[in-house]
Design a protein around this motif. Structure first.
Motif, PDB file in Angstrom:
ATOM      1  N   ALA A  98       0.841  -1.193   0.000  1.00 19.77           N
ATOM      2  CA  ALA A  98       0.000   0.000   0.000  1.00 19.77           C
ATOM      3  C   ALA A  98       0.876   1.243   0.000  1.00 19.77           C
ATOM      4  O   ALA A  98       1.967   1.231   0.563  1.00 19.77           O
ATOM      5  N   PRO A  99       0.369   2.350  -0.587  1.00 22.77           N
ATOM      6  CA  PRO A  99       1.168   3.585  -0.627  1.00 22.77           C
ATOM      7  C   PRO A  99       1.571   4.095   0.741  1.00 22.77           C
ATOM      8  O   PRO A  99       2.561   4.810   0.865  1.00 22.77           O
ATOM      9  N   GLY A 100       0.802   3.772   1.774  1.00 25.97           N
ATOM     10  CA  GLY A 100       1.111   4.273   3.099  1.00 25.97           C
ATOM     11  C   GLY A 100       2.081   3.415   3.879  1.00 25.97           C
ATOM     12  O   GLY A 100       2.419   3.733   5.007  1.00 25.97           O
ATOM     13  N   GLU A 101       2.528   2.335   3.288  1.00 24.63           N
ATOM     14  CA  GLU A 101       3.502   1.462   3.964  1.00 24.63           C
ATOM     15  C   GLU A 101       4.897   1.961   3.624  1.00 24.63           C
ATOM     16  O   GLU A 101       5.525   1.517   2.665  1.00 24.63           O
ATOM     17  N   LEU A 102       5.349   2.908   4.415  1.00 19.71           N
ATOM     18  CA  LEU A 102       6.626   3.547   4.169  1.00 19.71           C
ATOM     19  C   LEU A 102       7.702   2.981   5.075  1.00 19.71           C
ATOM     20  O   LEU A 102       7.428   2.566   6.207  1.00 19.71           O
ATOM     21  N   PHE A 103       8.926   3.026   4.574  1.00 21.18           N
ATOM     22  CA  PHE A 103      10.091   2.645   5.365  1.00 21.18           C
ATOM     23  C   PHE A 103      10.963   3.885   5.470  1.00 21.18           C
ATOM     24  O   PHE A 103      11.347   4.464   4.450  1.00 21.18           O
ATOM     25  N   PHE A 104      11.244   4.266   6.711  1.00 21.60           N
ATOM     26  CA  PHE A 104      11.910   5.521   6.969  1.00 21.60           C
ATOM     27  C   PHE A 104      13.386   5.333   7.268  1.00 21.60           C
ATOM     28  O   PHE A 104      13.811   4.302   7.810  1.00 21.60           O
TER      29      PHE A 104
ATOM     30  N   TRP B  35      -0.568   2.284  10.975  1.00 21.51           N
ATOM     31  CA  TRP B  35       0.026   2.489  12.296  1.00 21.51           C
ATOM     32  C   TRP B  35       1.540   2.305  12.199  1.00 21.51           C
ATOM     33  O   TRP B  35       2.023   1.378  11.532  1.00 21.51           O
ATOM     34  N   TYR B  36       2.235   3.203  12.915  1.00 24.09           N
ATOM     35  CA  TYR B  36       3.682   3.154  12.981  1.00 24.09           C
ATOM     36  C   TYR B  36       4.119   3.228  14.436  1.00 24.09           C
ATOM     37  O   TYR B  36       3.433   3.816  15.276  1.00 24.09           O
ATOM     38  N   ARG B  37       5.308   2.701  14.695  1.00 26.25           N
ATOM     39  CA  ARG B  37       5.962   2.841  15.996  1.00 26.25           C
ATOM     40  C   ARG B  37       7.235   3.647  15.786  1.00 26.25           C
ATOM     41  O   ARG B  37       7.960   3.429  14.809  1.00 26.25           O
ATOM     42  N   GLN B  38       7.506   4.590  16.688  1.00 26.19           N
ATOM     43  CA  GLN B  38       8.721   5.373  16.590  1.00 26.19           C
ATOM     44  C   GLN B  38       9.449   5.389  17.918  1.00 26.19           C
ATOM     45  O   GLN B  38       8.904   5.855  18.917  1.00 26.19           O
ATOM     46  N   ASP B  39      10.678   4.900  17.900  1.00 25.64           N
ATOM     47  CA  ASP B  39      11.536   4.958  19.081  1.00 25.64           C
ATOM     48  C   ASP B  39      12.318   6.261  19.068  1.00 25.64           C
ATOM     49  O   ASP B  39      12.583   6.827  18.004  1.00 25.64           O
ATOM     50  N   PRO B  40      12.727   6.761  20.249  1.00 31.26           N
ATOM     51  CA  PRO B  40      13.459   8.031  20.316  1.00 31.26           C
ATOM     52  C   PRO B  40      14.697   8.024  19.426  1.00 31.26           C
ATOM     53  O   PRO B  40      15.483   7.070  19.437  1.00 31.26           O
ATOM     54  N   GLY B  41      14.851   9.070  18.619  1.00 30.65           N
ATOM     55  CA  GLY B  41      16.020   9.189  17.765  1.00 30.65           C
ATOM     56  C   GLY B  41      16.011   8.307  16.539  1.00 30.65           C
ATOM     57  O   GLY B  41      17.018   8.221  15.833  1.00 30.65           O
ATOM     58  N   GLY B  43      13.656   6.639  12.998  1.00 29.85           N
ATOM     59  CA  GLY B  43      12.545   6.874  12.102  1.00 29.85           C
ATOM     60  C   GLY B  43      11.375   5.975  12.433  1.00 29.85           C
ATOM     61  O   GLY B  43      11.537   4.934  13.072  1.00 29.85           O
ATOM     62  N   PRO B  44      10.164   6.354  12.016  1.00 31.66           N
ATOM     63  CA  PRO B  44       8.999   5.503  12.271  1.00 31.66           C
ATOM     64  C   PRO B  44       9.152   4.139  11.603  1.00 31.66           C
ATOM     65  O   PRO B  44       9.743   4.028  10.531  1.00 31.66           O
ATOM     66  N   GLU B  45       8.576   3.145  12.271  1.00 34.73           N
ATOM     67  CA  GLU B  45       8.608   1.771  11.768  1.00 34.73           C
ATOM     68  C   GLU B  45       7.184   1.323  11.500  1.00 34.73           C
ATOM     69  O   GLU B  45       6.328   1.369  12.384  1.00 34.73           O
ATOM     70  N   PHE B  46       6.938   0.873  10.295  1.00 33.12           N
ATOM     71  CA  PHE B  46       5.587   0.461   9.898  1.00 33.12           C
ATOM     72  C   PHE B  46       5.123  -0.750  10.711  1.00 33.12           C
ATOM     73  O   PHE B  46       5.890  -1.709  10.905  1.00 33.12           O
ATOM     74  N   LEU B  47       3.855  -0.683  11.155  1.00 30.65           N
ATOM     75  CA  LEU B  47       3.264  -1.799  11.897  1.00 30.65           C
ATOM     76  C   LEU B  47       2.123  -2.470  11.131  1.00 30.65           C
ATOM     77  O   LEU B  47       2.158  -3.675  10.891  1.00 30.65           O
ATOM     78  N   PHE B  48       1.067  -1.695  10.826  1.00 32.58           N
ATOM     79  CA  PHE B  48      -0.152  -2.281  10.273  1.00 32.58           C
ATOM     80  C   PHE B  48      -0.756  -1.391   9.190  1.00 32.58           C
ATOM     81  O   PHE B  48      -0.611  -0.174   9.224  1.00 32.58           O
ATOM     82  N   THR B  49      -1.513  -2.043   8.301  1.00 32.70           N
ATOM     83  CA  THR B  49      -2.401  -1.359   7.369  1.00 32.70           C
ATOM     84  C   THR B  49      -3.813  -1.882   7.577  1.00 32.70           C
ATOM     85  O   THR B  49      -4.024  -3.089   7.671  1.00 32.70           O
ATOM     86  N   LEU B  50      -4.773  -0.959   7.657  1.00 35.78           N
ATOM     87  CA  LEU B  50      -6.195  -1.317   7.744  1.00 35.78           C
ATOM     88  C   LEU B  50      -6.912  -0.623   6.601  1.00 35.78           C
ATOM     89  O   LEU B  50      -6.674   0.566   6.343  1.00 35.78           O
ATOM     90  N   TYR B  51      -7.814  -1.347   5.949  1.00 32.84           N
ATOM     91  CA  TYR B  51      -8.464  -0.795   4.763  1.00 32.84           C
ATOM     92  C   TYR B  51      -9.937  -0.473   4.968  1.00 32.84           C
ATOM     93  O   TYR B  51     -10.454   0.479   4.367  1.00 32.84           O
TER      94      TYR B  51
END
Lengths: 113, 110
Positions: A98-104, B35-41, B43-51
Motif C-alpha cells: 500500500a502507498p502508506g507502507e513507508l520505510f523511513f 500504524w507506525y511505531r517510533q523509538d526516540p532518535g 525513524g517511524p517503523e511500519f506496523l499495520f495497514t487497515l483498509y
C-alpha cells in the motif's frame, strides 16, 4: 531493513546558508519522500519523487527543493536556511503493498541558528 | 481538510496493564489507515495497514482495529520494550499523500 541511509545525521548551520541533505537507498524503489517532524505538527510531507527527475511538492514545500538524478539518491536542498527550518528530516521509501507502507531512514537533525 | 487526531498524547502504564490508543480521522473517503511505531532518535517503523471498517490486524501484543471514524491500537499485557511513540496516518481516496497524527507517547514501567 529497507537499506535507507541519510546524511548528515546532525547538522548545525547559520541562517542564510545553503544546506543539502542526502537520502540513499539500495533497493531501487521508485517512490521516495522527504518529511519533516516537529512537535505539535507530526510528520509533514515536503517533496516526493516517483522516478528519476520526477518530483512533486508536498504540503510544506516552500523554501525547499529536491533533485533525483539517480534512482538511489534523493537530495533535499534548503537554498537559504531559516530558523523555521530547524527540524528533524526523514527520508522514506514506499516499498510495501500500500502507498502508506513507508520505510523511513534514521533522520537528519538540522539546527539553523 | 483531512484531520487525524490521536489520543491520549501520552500514556503511562505498568507492565501487564492493558490499554488502548485512539486515532480518529475525518476524510471524504479512506484508502487506508496505517500504524507506525517510533523509538526516540529513530525513524517511524511500519506496523499495520487497515483498509475497511471491521478489519483487525495483530502482531504480538498489539492489535489494531478500524471503524468508519476511528482506529484503536490495543496493547495487551505490555512490556517495557513496548515503550515508544505510536503514530497513525490516513490515506484518502482522492489524495496522493498521507496525513499523520501527532502520536501517542507510550511509557510502560516495569
Amino acid at each position: 531493513d529497507a537499506g535507507i541511509t541519510q546524511s548528515p545525521r546532525h547538522k548545525v548551520t547559520e541562517t542564510g546558508t545553503p544546506v543539502t541533505l542526502r537520502c540513499h537507498q539500495t533497493e531501487n524503489h521508485r517512490y521516495m519522500y522527504w518529511y519533516r517532524q516537529d512537535p505539535g505538527h507530526g510528520l509533514r510531507l515536503i517533496h516526493y519523487s516517483y522516478g528519476v527527475k520526477d518530483t512533486d511538492k508536498g504540503e510544506v514545500s516552500d523554501g525547499y527543493s529536491v533533485s533525483r538524478s539517480k534512482t538511489e539518491d534523493f537530495l533535499l536542498t534548503l537554498e537559504s536556511a531559516t530558523s523555521s527550518q530547524t527540524s528533524v528530516y526523514f527520508c522514506a521509501i514506499s516499498a510495501g503493498l500500500a502507498p502508506g507502507e513507508l520505510f523511513f531512514g534514521e533522520g537528519s537533525r538540522l539546527t539553523v541558528l | 481538510e483531512d484531520q487525524v487526531t490521536q489520543s491520549p498524547e501520552a500514556l503511562r502504564l505498568q507492565e501487564g496493564e492493558s490499554s488502548s490508543l485512539n486515532c480518529s480521522y475525518t476524510v471524504s473517503g479512506l484508502r487506508g489507515l496505517f500504524w507506525y511505531r517510533q523509538d526516540p532518535g529513530k525513524g517511524p517503523e511500519f506496523l499495520f495497514t487497515l483498509y475497511s471498517a471491521g478489519e483487525e490486524k495483530e502482531k504480538e501484543r498489539l492489535k489494531a482495529t478500524l471503524t468508519k471514524k476511528e482506529s484503536f491500537l490495543h496493547i495487551t499485557a505490555p512490556k517495557p520494550e513496548d515503550s515508544a511513540t505510536y503514530l497513525c496516518a490516513v490515506h484518502e481516496t482522492s489524495g496522493s499523500r498521507l496525513t499523520f497524527g501527532e502520536g501517542t507517547q507510550l511509557t510502560v514501567n516495569p
